[in-house]
Design a protein around this motif. Structure first.
Motif, PDB file in Angstrom:
ATOM      1  N   GLY B  14       0.793  -1.228   0.000  1.00 16.14           N
ATOM      2  CA  GLY B  14       0.000   0.000   0.000  1.00 16.14           C
ATOM      3  C   GLY B  14       0.822   1.274   0.000  1.00 16.14           C
ATOM      4  N   GLN B  15       2.168   1.141   0.091  1.00 13.74           N
ATOM      5  CA  GLN B  15       3.015   2.345   0.095  1.00 13.74           C
ATOM      6  C   GLN B  15       3.675   2.569  -1.253  1.00 13.74           C
ATOM      7  OE1 GLN B  15       5.436   1.432   3.520  1.00 13.74           O
ATOM      8  NE2 GLN B  15       4.216   2.806   4.779  1.00 13.74           N
ATOM      9  N   GLY B  16       3.287   1.748  -2.226  1.00 13.50           N
ATOM     10  CA  GLY B  16       3.902   1.820  -3.548  1.00 13.50           C
ATOM     11  C   GLY B  16       3.810   3.198  -4.181  1.00 13.50           C
ATOM     12  N   LEU B  17       2.660   3.836  -4.016  1.00 12.42           N
ATOM     13  CA  LEU B  17       2.460   5.142  -4.644  1.00 12.42           C
ATOM     14  C   LEU B  17       3.499   6.151  -4.164  1.00 12.42           C
ATOM     15  CD1 LEU B  17       0.409   6.075  -6.715  1.00 12.42           C
ATOM     16  CD2 LEU B  17      -0.878   7.147  -4.868  1.00 12.42           C
ATOM     17  N   TYR B  18       3.760   6.156  -2.862  1.00 11.88           N
ATOM     18  CA  TYR B  18       4.756   7.083  -2.308  1.00 11.88           C
ATOM     19  C   TYR B  18       6.144   6.756  -2.834  1.00 11.88           C
ATOM     20  CZ  TYR B  18       1.046   8.145   1.033  1.00 11.88           C
ATOM     21  OH  TYR B  18      -0.141   8.519   1.604  1.00 11.88           O
ATOM     22  N   VAL B  19       6.510   5.472  -2.732  1.00 14.79           N
ATOM     23  CA  VAL B  19       7.861   5.056  -3.129  1.00 14.79           C
ATOM     24  C   VAL B  19       8.082   5.329  -4.609  1.00 14.79           C
ATOM     25  CG1 VAL B  19       9.450   3.111  -3.337  1.00 14.79           C
ATOM     26  CG2 VAL B  19       7.995   3.318  -1.313  1.00 14.79           C
ATOM     27  N   TRP B  20       7.126   4.926  -5.443  1.00 17.34           N
ATOM     28  CA  TRP B  20       7.326   5.077  -6.890  1.00 17.34           C
ATOM     29  C   TRP B  20       7.274   6.537  -7.322  1.00 17.34           C
ATOM     30  CZ3 TRP B  20       9.924   1.461  -8.798  1.00 17.34           C
ATOM     31  CH2 TRP B  20       9.745   0.146  -8.380  1.00 17.34           C
ATOM     32  N   ALA B  21       6.447   7.334  -6.651  1.00 19.88           N
ATOM     33  CA  ALA B  21       6.416   8.765  -6.973  1.00 19.88           C
ATOM     34  C   ALA B  21       7.769   9.398  -6.673  1.00 19.88           C
ATOM     35  CB  ALA B  21       5.319   9.462  -6.176  1.00 19.88           C
ATOM     36  N   ALA B  22       8.339   9.059  -5.522  1.00 18.70           N
ATOM     37  CA  ALA B  22       9.634   9.630  -5.134  1.00 18.70           C
ATOM     38  C   ALA B  22      10.726   9.197  -6.111  1.00 18.70           C
ATOM     39  CB  ALA B  22      10.000   9.208  -3.715  1.00 18.70           C
ATOM     40  N   TYR B  23      10.741   7.908  -6.454  1.00 21.78           N
ATOM     41  CA  TYR B  23      11.774   7.424  -7.387  1.00 21.78           C
ATOM     42  C   TYR B  23      11.551   7.992  -8.792  1.00 21.78           C
ATOM     43  CZ  TYR B  23      14.296   4.323  -4.275  1.00 21.78           C
ATOM     44  OH  TYR B  23      15.097   3.850  -3.263  1.00 21.78           O
ATOM     45  N   GLY B  24      10.293   8.126  -9.189  1.00 22.08           N
ATOM     46  CA  GLY B  24       9.995   8.649 -10.515  1.00 22.08           C
ATOM     47  C   GLY B  24      10.479  10.078 -10.682  1.00 22.08           C
ATOM     48  N   ILE B  25      10.157  10.912  -9.702  1.00 19.87           N
ATOM     49  CA  ILE B  25      10.532  12.325  -9.829  1.00 19.87           C
ATOM     50  C   ILE B  25      12.050  12.495  -9.745  1.00 19.87           C
ATOM     51  CG2 ILE B  25      10.305  12.999  -7.389  1.00 19.87           C
ATOM     52  CD1 ILE B  25       8.779  15.490  -8.543  1.00 19.87           C
ATOM     53  N   THR B  26      12.700  11.640  -8.939  1.00 16.86           N
ATOM     54  CA  THR B  26      14.166  11.676  -8.859  1.00 16.86           C
ATOM     55  C   THR B  26      14.774  11.327 -10.209  1.00 16.86           C
ATOM     56  OG1 THR B  26      14.173  11.112  -6.526  1.00 16.86           O
ATOM     57  CG2 THR B  26      16.176  10.656  -7.733  1.00 16.86           C
ATOM     58  N   CYS B  27      14.273  10.245 -10.800  1.00 17.23           N
ATOM     59  CA  CYS B  27      14.767   9.793 -12.094  1.00 17.23           C
ATOM     60  C   CYS B  27      14.613  10.901 -13.132  1.00 17.23           C
ATOM     61  CB  CYS B  27      13.985   8.546 -12.496  1.00 17.23           C
ATOM     62  SG  CYS B  27      14.670   7.725 -13.895  1.00 17.23           S
ATOM     63  N   LEU B  28      13.443  11.525 -13.128  1.00 13.77           N
ATOM     64  CA  LEU B  28      13.138  12.583 -14.097  1.00 13.77           C
ATOM     65  C   LEU B  28      14.095  13.774 -13.949  1.00 13.77           C
ATOM     66  CD1 LEU B  28      10.586  12.836 -16.067  1.00 13.77           C
ATOM     67  CD2 LEU B  28       9.836  14.583 -14.462  1.00 13.77           C
ATOM     68  N   LEU B  29      14.264  14.220 -12.712  1.00 13.57           N
ATOM     69  CA  LEU B  29      15.089  15.405 -12.496  1.00 13.57           C
ATOM     70  C   LEU B  29      16.566  15.151 -12.750  1.00 13.57           C
ATOM     71  CD1 LEU B  29      12.716  17.060 -10.532  1.00 13.57           C
ATOM     72  CD2 LEU B  29      14.813  18.368 -10.517  1.00 13.57           C
ATOM     73  N   LEU B  30      17.043  13.965 -12.359  1.00 14.16           N
ATOM     74  CA  LEU B  30      18.448  13.662 -12.608  1.00 14.16           C
ATOM     75  C   LEU B  30      18.694  13.572 -14.115  1.00 14.16           C
ATOM     76  CD1 LEU B  30      19.459  11.092  -9.816  1.00 14.16           C
ATOM     77  CD2 LEU B  30      19.661  13.569  -9.826  1.00 14.16           C
ATOM     78  N   ALA B  31      17.784  12.905 -14.827  1.00 12.66           N
ATOM     79  CA  ALA B  31      17.934  12.779 -16.282  1.00 12.66           C
ATOM     80  C   ALA B  31      17.931  14.166 -16.924  1.00 12.66           C
ATOM     81  CB  ALA B  31      16.825  11.915 -16.853  1.00 12.66           C
ATOM     82  N   MET B  32      17.073  15.043 -16.415  1.00 14.65           N
ATOM     83  CA  MET B  32      16.977  16.391 -16.964  1.00 14.65           C
ATOM     84  C   MET B  32      18.306  17.141 -16.850  1.00 14.65           C
ATOM     85  SD  MET B  32      13.713  18.702 -16.036  1.00 14.65           S
ATOM     86  CE  MET B  32      14.607  19.968 -15.173  1.00 14.65           C
ATOM     87  N   ASN B  33      19.011  16.881 -15.744  1.00 12.76           N
ATOM     88  CA  ASN B  33      20.268  17.586 -15.530  1.00 12.76           C
ATOM     89  C   ASN B  33      21.399  17.092 -16.423  1.00 12.76           C
ATOM     90  OD1 ASN B  33      20.374  19.784 -13.482  1.00 12.76           O
ATOM     91  ND2 ASN B  33      19.154  18.286 -12.378  1.00 12.76           N
ATOM     92  N   LEU B  34      21.240  15.916 -17.013  1.00 14.80           N
ATOM     93  CA  LEU B  34      22.195  15.478 -18.034  1.00 14.80           C
ATOM     94  C   LEU B  34      21.731  15.962 -19.403  1.00 14.80           C
ATOM     95  CD1 LEU B  34      22.893  11.772 -16.992  1.00 14.80           C
ATOM     96  CD2 LEU B  34      24.208  13.797 -16.422  1.00 14.80           C
ATOM     97  N   TRP B  35      20.424  15.921 -19.609  1.00 18.55           N
ATOM     98  CA  TRP B  35      19.820  16.244 -20.890  1.00 18.55           C
ATOM     99  C   TRP B  35      20.031  17.717 -21.258  1.00 18.55           C
ATOM    100  CZ3 TRP B  35      18.165  13.994 -25.069  1.00 18.55           C
ATOM    101  CH2 TRP B  35      17.276  14.651 -25.923  1.00 18.55           C
ATOM    102  N   ILE B  36      19.790  18.619 -20.303  1.00 19.78           N
ATOM    103  CA  ILE B  36      19.859  20.058 -20.602  1.00 19.78           C
ATOM    104  C   ILE B  36      21.245  20.485 -21.113  1.00 19.78           C
ATOM    105  CG2 ILE B  36      19.780  22.365 -19.560  1.00 19.78           C
ATOM    106  CD1 ILE B  36      17.360  21.417 -17.946  1.00 19.78           C
ATOM    107  N   PRO B  37      22.340  20.206 -20.375  1.00 18.18           N
ATOM    108  CA  PRO B  37      23.632  20.624 -20.924  1.00 18.18           C
ATOM    109  C   PRO B  37      23.987  19.900 -22.223  1.00 18.18           C
ATOM    110  CG  PRO B  37      23.939  19.388 -18.893  1.00 18.18           C
ATOM    111  CD  PRO B  37      22.486  19.655 -19.020  1.00 18.18           C
ATOM    112  N   ALA B  38      23.583  18.637 -22.348  1.00 20.26           N
ATOM    113  CA  ALA B  38      23.917  17.888 -23.558  1.00 20.26           C
ATOM    114  C   ALA B  38      23.236  18.495 -24.777  1.00 20.26           C
ATOM    115  CB  ALA B  38      23.516  16.422 -23.386  1.00 20.26           C
ATOM    116  N   ILE B  39      21.945  18.814 -24.645  1.00 25.41           N
ATOM    117  CA  ILE B  39      21.198  19.339 -25.789  1.00 25.41           C
ATOM    118  C   ILE B  39      21.662  20.753 -26.137  1.00 25.41           C
ATOM    119  CG2 ILE B  39      19.185  20.356 -24.615  1.00 25.41           C
ATOM    120  CD1 ILE B  39      18.881  18.034 -27.573  1.00 25.41           C
ATOM    121  N   ARG B  40      22.024  21.537 -25.095  1.00 23.71           N
ATOM    122  CA  ARG B  40      22.536  22.895 -25.358  1.00 23.71           C
ATOM    123  C   ARG B  40      23.850  22.835 -26.125  1.00 23.71           C
ATOM    124  NH1 ARG B  40      21.502  25.872 -19.594  1.00 23.71           N
ATOM    125  NH2 ARG B  40      19.273  26.189 -19.823  1.00 23.71           N
TER     126      ARG B  40
END
Lengths: 259, 60
Positions: B14-40
């Motif tokens: 029953g705690q999956g939503l919390y755990v997966w939301a936290a991991y999802g947003i972390t994954c997204l933001l970390l990926a963004m920080n590689l993506w932004i300088p690379a694309i620029r």
């Protein structure tokens, strides 16, 4: 007399010379270009390893259940939010004292990265807080001082944007970075100074682990992975800004032509 | 492994939503920080190549 002279020469000539050589954007760009693929592979690899370990193999907490798995991404983010600020402040000092352009670029890049990492620390903390404390947010000393850290990072970017193309923008940002440094001990000792909902530090390399080894090890992997990731993303941003600032120099033209 | 089935892994008691939301947003933001300088950086290189090309065309 000879000794005094040689010390004087070191401080006034040799040391600044060495710093300026090391702080050359071109040298940094070329050296970091060789390291970057390895850093990138290592940091992403460690992040994946840590995440799989934390999600699949680390034990559930006897009180919190599986929500404790959020710890493995929350704690490293919170550590890096503060370490990142410290590194930014070091860059600010180097820029203020020796006027090294690379330090200014490093400071700007660290601020952009710091916003993301601090945001992650706040958001994962809120998501973890809901099932464990029963609330997303409290105006607790640790949470509030971390929110202030977030605003300090935003302030760094906002100040640079507001003063763009004006003389002294680097120095103004550096001063802001150093003034904001006062927030770091407040965050660190907030859990000791005030009675807070947030628990005291549970992860430290200088003290014996306060949690079972099968939780402490994946957390250690994640902390290392976040540090490596921070350096990787930091270097990528610095390189990109170097290209923009040095675009009219011969070496950038040569580098572009060699692609 | 601490889970018996994929369903248990996703739900996490029953705690999956919390755990997966936290991991999802972390994954997204970390990926963004590689993506932004690379694309620029990629855009910077592309723009330069175009400019160099048009300069060459003008010369010819």
């Amino acid at each position: 007399m000879l000794l005094v002279n040689s010390v004087k020469q070191f401080v006034t000539r040799r040391l600044p010379d060495a710093l300026h050589r090391l702080g050359s954007p071109r040298l940094f760009f070329e050296t970091s270009g060789r390291w970057l693929p390895w850093l990138l592979a290592l940091s992403v690899g460690l992040l994946l390893l840590g995440a799989i370990w934390a999600l699949l193999f680390a034990p559930a907490d006897y009180q919190q259940g599986h929500s404790v798995r959020i710890m493995y991404i929350h704690v490293p983010a919170a550590i890096l939010a503060q370490s990142g600020y410290l590194m930014m402040a070091v860059a600010a000092t180097v820029f203020l004292v020796w006027r090294i352009k690379l330090a200014d670029i490093a400071m700007q890049s660290a601020a952009a990265l710091g916003i993301s990492i601090t945001f992650l620390a706040l958001v994962t903390g809120a998501i973890w807080g809901k099932p464990t404390w029963g609330t997303w947010w409290v105006w607790d000393a640790r949470l509030t001082s971390t929110l202030v850290l977030f605003f300090l990072y935003i302030g760094m970017i906002a100040l640079r944007a507001a003063m763009a193309h004006r003389a002294g923008v680097g120095r103004a940002c550096a001063v802001l970075a150093l003034v904001g440094l006062v927030n770091l001990p407040i965050i660190k000792y907030s859990v000791d100074w005030w009675y807070t909902l947030h628990q005291p530090a549970s992860f430290s390399l200088s003290r014996a682990p306060t949690m079972p080894l099968e939780m402490w090890l994946p957390l250690l992997v994640m902390v290392l992975a976040y540090y490596l990731f921070f350096f990787t993303a930091w270097i990528m941003r610095i390189r990109q800004l170097i290209l923009v600032r040095e675009k009219d120099t011969d070496w950038v033209r040569q580098w572009l032509a060699s692609l | 492994m601490k889970f018996d089935s994929l369903v248990a892994f996703v739900q996490m008691d029953g705690q999956g939503l919390y755990v997966w939301a936290a991991y999802g947003i972390t994954c997204l933001l970390l990926a963004m920080n590689l993506w932004i300088p690379a694309i620029r950086q990629l855009r910077f290189i592309r723009r330069h190549k175009r400019d160099a090309q048009s300069a060459q065309d003008r010369q010819e």
